[in-house]
Scaffold this motif. Structure first.
Motif, PDB file in Angstrom:
ATOM      1  N   ILE A  69       0.873  -1.216  -0.117  1.00  0.00           N
ATOM      2  CA  ILE A  69      -0.012  -0.157   0.035  1.00  0.00           C
ATOM      3  C   ILE A  69       0.797   1.286   0.011  1.00  0.00           C
ATOM      4  CG2 ILE A  69      -1.779   1.266   1.244  1.00  0.00           C
ATOM      5  CD1 ILE A  69      -2.781  -1.307   2.375  1.00  0.00           C
ATOM      6  N   LEU A  70       1.937   1.339   1.003  1.00  0.00           N
ATOM      7  CA  LEU A  70       2.677   2.381   0.746  1.00  0.00           C
ATOM      8  C   LEU A  70       3.536   2.644  -0.536  1.00  0.00           C
ATOM      9  CD1 LEU A  70       4.417   1.948   4.452  1.00  0.00           C
ATOM     10  CD2 LEU A  70       2.640   3.623   3.684  1.00  0.00           C
ATOM     11  N   VAL A  71       4.024   1.486  -1.217  1.00  0.00           N
ATOM     12  CA  VAL A  71       4.395   1.783  -2.459  1.00  0.00           C
ATOM     13  C   VAL A  71       3.444   2.208  -3.361  1.00  0.00           C
ATOM     14  CG1 VAL A  71       5.068   0.313  -4.539  1.00  0.00           C
ATOM     15  CG2 VAL A  71       5.998  -0.354  -2.301  1.00  0.00           C
ATOM     16  N   GLY A  72       2.303   1.987  -3.175  1.00  0.00           N
ATOM     17  CA  GLY A  72       1.426   2.410  -4.098  1.00  0.00           C
ATOM     18  C   GLY A  72       0.883   3.856  -3.858  1.00  0.00           C
ATOM     19  N   SER A  77      -3.887   7.926  -5.311  1.00  0.00           N
ATOM     20  CA  SER A  77      -4.177   8.996  -4.589  1.00  0.00           C
ATOM     21  C   SER A  77      -4.250   8.660  -2.687  1.00  0.00           C
ATOM     22  CB  SER A  77      -5.846   9.285  -4.979  1.00  0.00           C
ATOM     23  OG  SER A  77      -6.614   8.294  -4.261  1.00  0.00           O
ATOM     24  N   LYS A  78      -4.229   9.892  -2.241  1.00  0.00           N
ATOM     25  CA  LYS A  78      -4.018   9.741  -0.824  1.00  0.00           C
ATOM     26  C   LYS A  78      -5.492   9.097  -0.119  1.00  0.00           C
ATOM     27  CE  LYS A  78      -0.925  13.575   0.037  1.00  0.00           C
ATOM     28  NZ  LYS A  78      -0.775  14.824   0.571  1.00  0.00           N
ATOM     29  N   VAL A  79      -6.453   9.209  -0.755  1.00  0.00           N
ATOM     30  CA  VAL A  79      -7.642   8.744  -0.395  1.00  0.00           C
ATOM     31  C   VAL A  79      -7.795   7.298  -0.331  1.00  0.00           C
ATOM     32  CG1 VAL A  79     -10.252   8.741  -0.755  1.00  0.00           C
ATOM     33  CG2 VAL A  79      -9.085  10.791  -0.712  1.00  0.00           C
ATOM     34  N   ILE A  85      -5.289   1.250   3.704  1.00  0.00           N
ATOM     35  CA  ILE A  85      -4.796   1.093   5.290  1.00  0.00           C
ATOM     36  C   ILE A  85      -6.081   0.560   6.361  1.00  0.00           C
ATOM     37  CG2 ILE A  85      -3.719   2.093   7.236  1.00  0.00           C
ATOM     38  CD1 ILE A  85      -1.945   3.618   5.400  1.00  0.00           C
ATOM     39  N   VAL A  86      -7.202   1.600   6.000  1.00  0.00           N
ATOM     40  CA  VAL A  86      -8.074   1.063   7.251  1.00  0.00           C
ATOM     41  C   VAL A  86      -8.805   0.046   6.871  1.00  0.00           C
ATOM     42  CG1 VAL A  86     -10.690   2.027   7.523  1.00  0.00           C
ATOM     43  CG2 VAL A  86      -8.989   3.732   7.318  1.00  0.00           C
ATOM     44  N   ARG A 127     -15.020  -1.899  -4.269  1.00  0.00           N
ATOM     45  CA  ARG A 127     -16.221  -0.905  -4.572  1.00  0.00           C
ATOM     46  C   ARG A 127     -16.338   0.324  -3.657  1.00  0.00           C
ATOM     47  NH1 ARG A 127     -20.035  -2.619  -7.998  1.00  0.00           N
ATOM     48  NH2 ARG A 127     -21.712  -1.050  -7.441  1.00  0.00           N
ATOM     49  N   GLY A 128     -15.543  -0.099  -2.448  1.00  0.00           N
ATOM     50  CA  GLY A 128     -15.439   1.149  -1.508  1.00  0.00           C
ATOM     51  C   GLY A 128     -14.212   1.795  -1.611  1.00  0.00           C
ATOM     52  N   GLY A 129     -13.488   1.695  -2.790  1.00  0.00           N
ATOM     53  CA  GLY A 129     -12.212   2.408  -3.262  1.00  0.00           C
ATOM     54  C   GLY A 129     -11.129   1.969  -2.195  1.00  0.00           C
TER      55      GLY A 129
END
Length: 290
Positions: A69-72, A77-79, A85-86, A127-129
């Motif tokens: 995720i950090l690589v991504g 986007s930050k969102v 992460i959440v 679907r939740g992004g």
């Protein structure tokens, strides 16, 4: 008004992420972990590490996904990064504290339904992004920096996972892992794209006016018309004439009816289709999507 709408969308997205994490936890705790089964992707790596090292699966899932995720964060986007992460942390919390029931059935049932539920969970998260499995983030990152495609990167990583499973756990388990991964992929696809996956249809016919009328007035479809030329056959290459090339988008459930209508007008019409993964705008009639 815009603030209320934004809050509504964020709330719906969070519900998707929450449900996705819970369903993924159900698949892992209820089916895969108790039966020593595996999957592909980062989830597969986590299950393999858990099986070999006997580390806590909740902690392994979080630690394995966070680096991806950090690589991504460099390309996403930050969102998206925050939501991912959440989502992963929620999945870890569900795995650690939620009392999921455990199922011990036939291996084929475990592999199939474990994969289906995990795919549904990952799809709901998408679907939740967010990404509940970081393998696709790595694939996108690699795609932008190498000549490998996303499919090649994902395939390569999964081959290593399945070979490792065959070496450390057993060949039979590796084969079931491949089946599980297939079910995960298909279930995720259905959740993300829905049953109404769209199909683009291109029609070239000498009866284009009648076909346009049927598409718009009878089938209630929007159309786009390109100007082209027909002819250029081997025996009479220099004979050609102008024609309208009709393009429309339908659900895959409507393709057969569309082809039948075209055949009734012009049995010699040239029709070809292509799958569309996502549509935005236009006048497509589809279920509401957040």
């Amino acid at each position: 008004m815009k603030t209320n709408s934004s809050f509504k969308y964020h709330t719906i997205d969070f519900i998707y992420i929450l449900l996705g994490a819970w369903v993924s936890g159900f698949a892992l705790r209820g089916f895969l972990v108790p039966n020593h089964f595996f999957d592909g992707g980062v989830t597969g790596i986590s299950l393999l590490v858990h099986e070999i090292k006997h580390w806590n699966i909740a902690l392994v899932i979080i630690l394995a996904n966070i680096p991806f995720i950090l690589v991504g964060s460099r390309i996403m986007s930050k969102v998206f990064v925050i939501r991912s992460i959440v989502g992963v942390v929620l999945l870890g919390l569900f795995l650690a504290f939620f009392p999921y029931p455990e199922f011990f059935y036939d291996k084929l049932l475990i592999s199939t339904f474990g994969g289906v539920f995990l795919g549904v969970g990952i799809g709901l998260g998408m679907r939740g992004g967010c990404a509940l499995d970081g393998i696709e983030i790595l694939a996108v990152y690699t795609l932008r920096r190498t000549s490998f495609s996303m499919s090649e990167v994902i395939l390569g990583i999964n081959v290593l996972i399945f070979l490792s499973a065959a070496h450390f756990i057993g060949f039979e388990t590796a084969l079931y892992a491949i089946l599980t991964y297939y079910m995960v992929t298909k279930a995720t696809e259905y959740v993300v794209n829905g049953l109404e996956e769209f199909t683009g249809v291109t029609i070239i016919s000498g009866e284009s006016e009648a076909i346009k009328s049927v598409l718009v007035n009878k089938l209630d479809k929007g159309i786009t018309v390109y100007k082209g030329e027909r002819g250029y056959l081997k025996d009479n290459f220099h004979e050609h004439n102008d024609c309208d090339i009709i393009y429309t988008v339908v659900t895959r459930l409507e393709v057969r009816r569309l082809k039948n209508e075209i055949k009734n007008i012009d049995p010699k019409a040239f029709v070809f289709t292509n799958t569309i993964k996502e549509t935005v705008g236009g006048i497509l009639k589809r279920h509401a999507d957040h």
